[in-house]
Scaffold this motif. Structure first.
Motif, short mmCIF file in Angstrom:
data_model
loop_
_atom_site.label_atom_id
_atom_site.label_comp_id
_atom_site.label_asym_id
_atom_site.label_seq_id
_atom_site.Cartn_x
_atom_site.Cartn_y
_atom_site.Cartn_z
N SER A 368 -5.94 -18.81 -15.89
CA SER A 368 -5.48 -18.13 -14.64
C SER A 368 -4.87 -19.10 -13.79
O SER A 368 -3.90 -18.65 -12.69
CB SER A 368 -6.85 -17.66 -14.07
N ARG A 369 -4.78 -20.39 -13.84
CA ARG A 369 -3.86 -21.41 -13.11
C ARG A 369 -2.23 -21.27 -13.49
O ARG A 369 -2.10 -21.60 -14.59
CB ARG A 369 -4.54 -22.79 -13.32
N PRO A 370 -1.37 -21.22 -12.61
CA PRO A 370 0.05 -21.16 -12.89
C PRO A 370 0.49 -22.44 -12.88
O PRO A 370 -0.03 -23.63 -12.19
CB PRO A 370 0.49 -20.43 -11.98
N TYR A 371 1.37 -23.08 -13.82
CA TYR A 371 2.18 -23.96 -13.86
C TYR A 371 3.33 -23.68 -13.11
O TYR A 371 4.10 -22.80 -13.41
CB TYR A 371 2.42 -24.52 -15.22
N LYS A 372 3.74 -24.52 -12.00
CA LYS A 372 5.19 -24.28 -11.02
C LYS A 372 6.16 -25.13 -11.39
O LYS A 372 6.12 -26.10 -11.80
CB LYS A 372 4.58 -24.46 -9.63
N ASN A 373 7.35 -24.63 -11.01
CA ASN A 373 8.47 -25.29 -11.09
C ASN A 373 8.77 -26.24 -9.59
O ASN A 373 8.10 -25.93 -8.58
CB ASN A 373 9.64 -24.33 -11.18
N TRP A 374 9.31 -27.34 -9.90
CA TRP A 374 9.44 -28.16 -8.52
C TRP A 374 10.25 -27.24 -7.72
O TRP A 374 10.28 -27.60 -6.47
CB TRP A 374 10.41 -29.36 -8.89
N LYS A 375 11.20 -26.45 -8.17
CA LYS A 375 11.84 -25.53 -7.09
C LYS A 375 11.15 -24.30 -6.77
O LYS A 375 10.27 -24.11 -7.16
CB LYS A 375 13.18 -25.01 -7.85
N ARG A 376 11.45 -23.77 -5.76
CA ARG A 376 10.55 -22.71 -4.96
C ARG A 376 11.15 -21.41 -5.35
O ARG A 376 10.47 -20.51 -4.70
CB ARG A 376 10.51 -23.13 -3.49
N TYR A 377 12.24 -21.39 -6.20
CA TYR A 377 12.78 -20.15 -6.26
C TYR A 377 12.90 -20.01 -7.89
O TYR A 377 12.99 -20.98 -8.74
CB TYR A 377 14.03 -19.76 -5.61
N ALA A 378 12.66 -18.70 -8.53
CA ALA A 378 13.35 -18.58 -9.89
C ALA A 378 14.67 -18.62 -10.16
O ALA A 378 15.54 -18.19 -9.36
CB ALA A 378 12.53 -17.13 -10.33
N GLU A 379 14.98 -19.26 -11.45
CA GLU A 379 16.43 -19.21 -11.80
C GLU A 379 16.89 -18.21 -12.72
O GLU A 379 18.08 -17.96 -12.91
CB GLU A 379 16.63 -20.44 -12.50
N GLY A 380 16.01 -17.47 -12.99
CA GLY A 380 16.44 -16.38 -13.74
C GLY A 380 16.78 -16.44 -15.29
O GLY A 380 16.06 -17.39 -15.84
N LYS A 381 17.76 -15.97 -15.76
CA LYS A 381 18.29 -16.56 -17.18
C LYS A 381 19.08 -17.77 -17.15
O LYS A 381 20.05 -17.88 -16.41
CB LYS A 381 19.22 -15.40 -17.88
N VAL A 382 18.47 -18.60 -18.14
CA VAL A 382 19.22 -19.99 -17.98
C VAL A 382 19.52 -20.55 -19.61
O VAL A 382 18.52 -20.53 -20.60
CB VAL A 382 18.18 -20.96 -17.59
#
Length: 623
Positions: A368-382
């Motif tokens: 249940s616990r999410p691992y987050k990005n250091w950025k606050r937004y999603a980058e989409g396709k990379v």
């Protein structure tokens, strides 16, 4: 007088002369050699001539460490008259001077008390004590003060962790050196840290001996012979003095500035240390090695007081710690280069593989616990190389989890060890730490637990129980720069004797040739170049318009939910044909953002680029 009495008197006289003749014969015929030897020992005295220690020079022959005049105190056992003891003389010296009696007695007891050689009581006594002792020579038979030399660190505050300091030889070192066949005695001054310790037996000279004849008053009559001292060998380093001095000053100024702004900004933690390393990625030569904060080596050379030494030992900033080789911390996102290597080699990832960061969060299935990005937004396709450039946590979480699914974490830890993490690089400095690359075997032994998916996910971005040194990281990045050769970092280029003859000429040593495809390193370099030059690159704000193309990777390593982050930058230039690799480390420095201006100034100085005022970077980041 009766004839009988005269006869008895004559017999007594005859017997007296018979005894006298027999005794004389005994002394001359049977004990003559013994008394001749005893006479010679009393007549001849051996007095030491101290040998200068070898110097330390940089790659351009600038003298960085030399020697200057000092005075040493000796006791000559065979010149002490009957009725006077060494204990009495030492007691008198301690009364006349500021020298400690117990200290002098300890050194005396470690010497060859029954021999004819001088015993060192104290090196580098003060000028005041020297004058007092010489003025009282008449009352101190068997005591000698000789001119000698002590270390002169030409730039006292420069590179103290690199050069190291000297001190009285310890019992263990004395035993070990004697066991190895070296002629050391109690009271000798030897290297305690740094290059002074690492190359002790090369730097240390061989003392000479002056054999003199003394009269019954222990006064010198004439010199019978001299065995001249042999100066210690010089070390010629790979270090560039001007680059070292510039980098150290730059690092110190930025460190103090960051501490100053942290005092007024509640969102910032106060940095506790810093390090910078400049290395030739094609050979392993160390051009610069800096650790902040430092100390003045000449304080040790002149005799550091116990209170001042305790101040250094108890300083919360640990100025005596050589951070490039002894700071073991998580590397943060620089480790993504290791994860990227494993992904290319074992998962079939290439430069153009597309990943999708939909929510700036990653979930392990059924967790249940999410691992987050250091950025606050999603980058989409990379694309993969863009994920390296932007240091996208989500993409590397995905890779870490895939590696767990297919290899249970084994390949990720194995890849890290191939790059030299988890073991000493072998640099020619004492005290290097090996760090730690965790795996299932380690975790079972340490925590009695198995290896879980979250362990691989954390490890994929350089977090968890992983510990590395700054030196290991620049060695790893250098191997990526040169296409797969992991060199042993080294400081000393050659050892030269006092006549200029080369004793040892050191050459590059390959620790290993990495078992990865050449294309793997090409992809990693492409990602690092984008990291310093593309719009989404984490260091492009500084390096995008740089006159020399830089390849770089940032890393912000978390140390706990409420504790400060460490900041890293590691890179090389020119990106296509690397000449130097640079690493900057800020211990508890909040963010890798603060390392970038420092790294830029180092590159500018090395390549002779006019230094411009950099845009101030004060922002929170975790890449």
């Amino acid at each position: 007088m009766s004839k009988k009495r005269i006869f008895v008197f004559k017999m007594i006289i005859v017997l007296f002369f018979i005894v006298l003749i027999v005794r004389a014969g005994q002394l001359q015929l049977y004990m003559g050699e013994y008394y001749y030897s005893l006479s010679e020992e009393n007549r001849i005295s051996e007095r030491p001539i101290a040998a200068p220690r070898g110097r330390i020079l940089d790659r351009n022959s600038n003298i960085l460490v030399s020697n200057r005049l000092s005075y040493d105190l000796y006791i000559l056992p065979n010149e002490i008259p009957e009725g006077i003891t060494a204990h009495l003389l030492i007691d008198k010296i301690s009364t006349l001077t500021a020298l400690n009696k117990e200290f002098l007695m300890e050194n005396y007891s470690q010497g060859d008390i029954d021999g004819s050689s001088a015993i060192i009581l104290k090196r580098n006594i003060s000028t005041e004590d020297m004058v007092v002792i010489k003025e009282n020579y008449d009352g101190l038979p068997g005591i000698l003060v000789n001119e000698s030399s002590i270390r002169d660190y030409v730039y006292g505050n420069l590179a103290p962790h690199l050069f190291g300091y000297l001190g009285e030889i310890g019992v263990e070192d004395l035993r070990d050196l004697r066991k190895d066949g070296y002629n050391y005695s109690g009271g000798d001054i030897v290297g305690i840290t740094g290059l002074e310790k690492e190359y002790e037996t090369y730097l240390n000279g061989i003392d000479g001996i002056e054999q003199v004849e003394v009269n019954s008053h222990r006064e010198q009559v004439k010199v019978l012979g001299i065995k001249p001292p042999v100066q210690g060998n010089d070390l010629v380093l790979n270090i560039d003095f001007e680059l070292q001095e510039y980098t150290e000053k730059l690092l110190q100024e930025n460190f103090l500035y960051l501490r100053e702004i942290a005092e007024t900004d509640p969102n910032l933690h106060t940095p506790t240390g810093a390090a910078a390393i400049v290395m030739n990625p094609n050979t392993g030569e160390i051009l610069t090695l800096c650790s902040i904060p430092g100390y003045n080596l000449n304080d040790f050379a002149e005799g550091l007081s116990l209170s001042k030494y305790n101040d250094l030992m108890n300083d919360p900033l640990d100025p005596l710690v050589n951070r490039p080789i002894r700071a073991t911390v998580p590397p943060g996102s620089i480790f993504k280069l290791v994860t990227g290597t494993a992904a290319i080699e074992y998962l079939g990832i290439d430069a153009d593989t597309i990943f999708n960061d939909r929510t700036a969060k990653f979930y392990i299935p059924n967790w249940s616990r999410p691992y987050k990005n250091w950025k606050r937004y999603a980058e989409g396709k990379v694309r993969f190389t863009d994920a390296i450039a932007s240091s996208n946590n989500i993409i590397f979480y995905q890779l870490g989890y895939r590696l767990y699914q297919e290899y249970h974490g084994e390949k990720l830890s194995e890849t890290a060890r191939y790059y030299g993490l988890g073991k000493k690089t072998g640099i020619d400095l004492p005290g290097e730490k090996s760090g730690l690359v965790p795996d299932e075997a380690w975790k079972r032994q340490r925590h009695n637990e198995g290896w879980y998916p979250g362990d691989s996910v954390n490890l994929s971005i350089g977090q968890g129980s992983l510990l590395t040194t700054p030196l290991q990281l620049i060695d790893m990045v250098s191997a990526i720069a040169n296409g797969g050769t992991l060199y042993k970092p080294y400081l000393v280029d050659k050892i030269v004797d006092s006549d200029g003859n080369i004793v040892i000429d050191y050459k590059p040593v390959i620790n290993s040739n990495l078992p990865f495809k050449k294309d793997t390193f090409r992809i990693l370099r492409e990602g690092m170049i984008k990291g310093a030059n593309s719009n989404r690159g984490t260091s492009s704000r500084i390096f995008r318009d740089f006159p020399v193309k830089i390849a770089g990777k940032t890393g912000t390593a978390q140390t706990g939910t409420s504790r400060p982050n460490h900041g890293f930058f590691a890179g090389f230039a020119p990106a296509e044909t690397p000449e130097i690799a640079v690493l900057v480390f800020l211990e508890n420095g909040n963010s890798s953002a603060y390392t970038l201006p420092i790294a830029a100034d180092i590159f500018e100085y090395y390549f002779g680029i006019p230094v411009e005022e950099e845009e101030e970077i004060i922002e929170d980041s975790s890449f």
